[in-house]
Design a protein around this motif. Structure first.
Motif, short mmCIF file in Angstrom:
data_model
loop_
_atom_site.label_atom_id
_atom_site.label_comp_id
_atom_site.label_asym_id
_atom_site.label_seq_id
_atom_site.Cartn_x
_atom_site.Cartn_y
_atom_site.Cartn_z
N ARG A 77 0.81 -1.22 0.00
CA ARG A 77 0.00 0.00 0.00
C ARG A 77 0.84 1.27 0.00
NH1 ARG A 77 -5.49 -0.50 1.95
NH2 ARG A 77 -5.87 -2.57 2.77
N LEU A 78 2.09 1.19 0.44
CA LEU A 78 2.91 2.39 0.62
C LEU A 78 3.50 2.92 -0.69
CD1 LEU A 78 4.75 1.47 3.93
CD2 LEU A 78 2.64 2.76 3.61
N THR A 79 3.39 2.16 -1.78
CA THR A 79 3.91 2.61 -3.06
C THR A 79 3.09 3.80 -3.55
OG1 THR A 79 4.57 0.37 -3.60
CG2 THR A 79 4.44 1.91 -5.42
N THR A 80 3.77 4.87 -3.91
CA THR A 80 3.06 6.04 -4.42
C THR A 80 3.45 6.35 -5.86
OG1 THR A 80 4.75 7.49 -3.48
CG2 THR A 80 2.78 7.11 -2.15
N GLU A 81 4.61 5.89 -6.28
CA GLU A 81 5.06 6.08 -7.66
C GLU A 81 4.98 4.74 -8.39
OE1 GLU A 81 6.19 8.88 -9.31
OE2 GLU A 81 5.43 9.96 -7.55
N TYR A 82 4.22 4.72 -9.45
CA TYR A 82 4.04 3.50 -10.22
C TYR A 82 4.75 3.62 -11.56
CZ TYR A 82 0.49 2.70 -6.72
OH TYR A 82 -0.15 2.53 -5.52
N SER A 83 5.35 2.52 -11.98
CA SER A 83 6.06 2.49 -13.25
C SER A 83 5.25 1.71 -14.27
CB SER A 83 7.41 1.80 -13.08
OG SER A 83 8.20 2.49 -12.15
N LYS A 84 5.63 1.88 -15.53
CA LYS A 84 5.01 1.10 -16.59
C LYS A 84 5.29 -0.38 -16.33
CE LYS A 84 5.49 0.33 -21.32
NZ LYS A 84 6.64 0.14 -22.09
N ASN A 85 4.31 -1.22 -16.57
CA ASN A 85 4.34 -2.68 -16.37
C ASN A 85 4.19 -3.12 -14.92
OD1 ASN A 85 4.39 -3.56 -19.03
ND2 ASN A 85 6.60 -3.22 -19.17
N ASP A 86 3.98 -2.19 -13.97
CA ASP A 86 3.68 -2.60 -12.59
C ASP A 86 2.30 -3.24 -12.58
OD1 ASP A 86 6.02 -1.68 -11.52
OD2 ASP A 86 5.15 0.14 -10.62
N VAL A 87 2.18 -4.37 -11.88
CA VAL A 87 0.87 -4.99 -11.68
C VAL A 87 0.31 -4.42 -10.39
CG1 VAL A 87 -0.36 -7.16 -11.35
CG2 VAL A 87 1.56 -7.06 -12.93
N VAL A 88 -0.93 -3.93 -10.45
CA VAL A 88 -1.53 -3.25 -9.31
C VAL A 88 -2.93 -3.79 -9.02
CG1 VAL A 88 -0.23 -1.09 -9.64
CG2 VAL A 88 -2.43 -1.39 -10.79
N VAL A 89 -3.36 -3.55 -7.79
CA VAL A 89 -4.75 -3.80 -7.38
C VAL A 89 -5.43 -2.44 -7.39
CG1 VAL A 89 -6.25 -4.62 -5.54
CG2 VAL A 89 -4.06 -5.77 -5.96
N TYR A 90 -6.57 -2.34 -8.06
CA TYR A 90 -7.27 -1.07 -8.16
C TYR A 90 -8.78 -1.29 -8.14
CZ TYR A 90 -8.08 -2.27 -13.08
OH TYR A 90 -8.47 -2.90 -14.24
N THR A 91 -9.51 -0.20 -7.99
CA THR A 91 -10.97 -0.25 -7.99
C THR A 91 -11.50 0.53 -9.19
OG1 THR A 91 -10.98 -0.33 -5.59
CG2 THR A 91 -13.05 0.23 -6.65
N ALA A 92 -12.38 -0.11 -9.95
CA ALA A 92 -13.02 0.55 -11.09
C ALA A 92 -14.44 0.01 -11.21
CB ALA A 92 -12.24 0.30 -12.37
N GLU A 93 -15.36 0.90 -11.45
CA GLU A 93 -16.78 0.56 -11.58
C GLU A 93 -17.27 -0.24 -10.37
OE1 GLU A 93 -16.99 -1.40 -15.40
OE2 GLU A 93 -17.34 0.52 -16.39
N GLY A 94 -16.78 0.12 -9.18
CA GLY A 94 -17.23 -0.52 -7.95
C GLY A 94 -16.65 -1.90 -7.69
N GLU A 95 -15.74 -2.36 -8.56
CA GLU A 95 -15.14 -3.69 -8.39
C GLU A 95 -13.65 -3.57 -8.17
OE1 GLU A 95 -15.83 -6.99 -11.05
OE2 GLU A 95 -17.68 -6.02 -11.72
N GLN A 96 -13.14 -4.47 -7.33
CA GLN A 96 -11.70 -4.54 -7.14
C GLN A 96 -11.12 -5.41 -8.24
OE1 GLN A 96 -10.53 -5.26 -3.12
NE2 GLN A 96 -8.75 -6.39 -3.80
N ARG A 97 -10.06 -4.92 -8.87
CA ARG A 97 -9.47 -5.60 -10.02
C ARG A 97 -7.95 -5.64 -9.89
NH1 ARG A 97 -13.34 -5.47 -14.22
NH2 ARG A 97 -15.07 -4.08 -13.78
N VAL A 98 -7.35 -6.49 -10.72
CA VAL A 98 -5.89 -6.55 -10.83
C VAL A 98 -5.56 -6.28 -12.28
CG1 VAL A 98 -3.85 -8.01 -10.55
CG2 VAL A 98 -5.78 -8.29 -8.98
N GLY A 99 -4.57 -5.40 -12.52
CA GLY A 99 -4.20 -5.06 -13.89
C GLY A 99 -2.77 -4.57 -13.98
N ARG A 100 -2.33 -4.34 -15.20
CA ARG A 100 -0.96 -3.90 -15.48
C ARG A 100 -0.99 -2.46 -15.98
NH1 ARG A 100 3.23 -7.13 -16.10
NH2 ARG A 100 1.88 -8.94 -16.37
N ILE A 101 -0.17 -1.61 -15.38
CA ILE A 101 -0.08 -0.22 -15.83
C ILE A 101 0.67 -0.18 -17.16
CG2 ILE A 101 0.91 2.05 -15.34
CD1 ILE A 101 0.42 1.50 -12.38
N ILE A 102 0.02 0.39 -18.15
CA ILE A 102 0.59 0.49 -19.49
C ILE A 102 1.10 1.91 -19.76
CG2 ILE A 102 0.04 0.34 -21.96
CD1 ILE A 102 0.32 -2.34 -20.46
N ALA A 103 0.41 2.90 -19.20
CA ALA A 103 0.80 4.28 -19.43
C ALA A 103 0.48 5.12 -18.20
CB ALA A 103 0.07 4.83 -20.65
#
Length: 186
Positions: A77-103
């Motif tokens: 949770r303490l990460t504040t700077e994300y890089s390209k290709n980091d896999v993250v847990v995020y919330t979108a449209e009310g759902e918790q998801r896992v995805g890869r930062i592309i940009a």
């Protein structure tokens, strides 16, 4: 000679009462010490697992093959700077998801009809097995707004990601995935 009899301390009721009281006091101190340690461990676990790390179960196969349905995902949770290709847990449209930062903010994302993904004019290949096609709702080229990231899933032919709901605000990113625990037949 005196006929005084020497009493055994174990037989003396006063000595027995004092011994019993000392034993009870020692037991009480032991229980209080144990309770304090249990409380300290509980607080430490709460800080580590509630404030520093984040544990969740992945649902769906949007990140297949990297993350499979039912895998336990541990994120920082303490990460504040994300890089390209980091896999993250995020919330979108009310759902918790896992995805890869592309940009990230300011990057320009382009997708064409051939399934090619470009970020800032550079073709993104990586180890993704599936082509990246645009979906309806976002016009390309798409510039990622400030304070946002563009997240794609790895199973791009059927996953739901930023192509469906747009860029994800950084406040909706719960943390960077640091490890995955496979759960099979549990």
């Amino acid at each position: 000679m005196s006929s005084r009899s020497v009493k055994n301390p174990a037989e003396d009721p006063i000595q027995q009462a004092m011994h019993t009281r000392r034993q009870r006091a020692a037991d009480r101190r032991g229980w209080l010490a144990l309770g304090g340690r249990v409380l300290l461990v509980a607080v430490a676990l709460w800080v580590v697992l509630g404030q520093i790390f984040f544990i969740t179960s992945a649902s769906g196969n949007d990140m297949f093959p990297a993350v499979k349905d039912g895998d336990l995902v541990i994120a920082n949770r303490l990460t504040t700077e994300y890089s390209k290709n980091d896999v993250v847990v995020y919330t979108a449209e009310g759902e918790q998801r896992v995805g890869r930062i592309i940009a990230r903010a300011g990057d320009v994302v382009t997708m064409d009809d051939s399934g090619t993904l470009l970020v800032n004019g550079t073709v993104q290949t990586g180890e993704i097995l599936f082509s990246t096609y645009a979906k309806e709702g976002i016009d390309y080229p798409f510039t990622v707004p400030e304070g946002c990231v563009f997240i794609l899933c790895d199973y791009r032919t059927s996953g739901t990601d930023s192509r469906d709901f747009g860029a994800v605000p950084l406040e909706n990113v719960a943390g960077k995935v640091i490890t995955i625990l496979r759960r099979r037949s549990i």
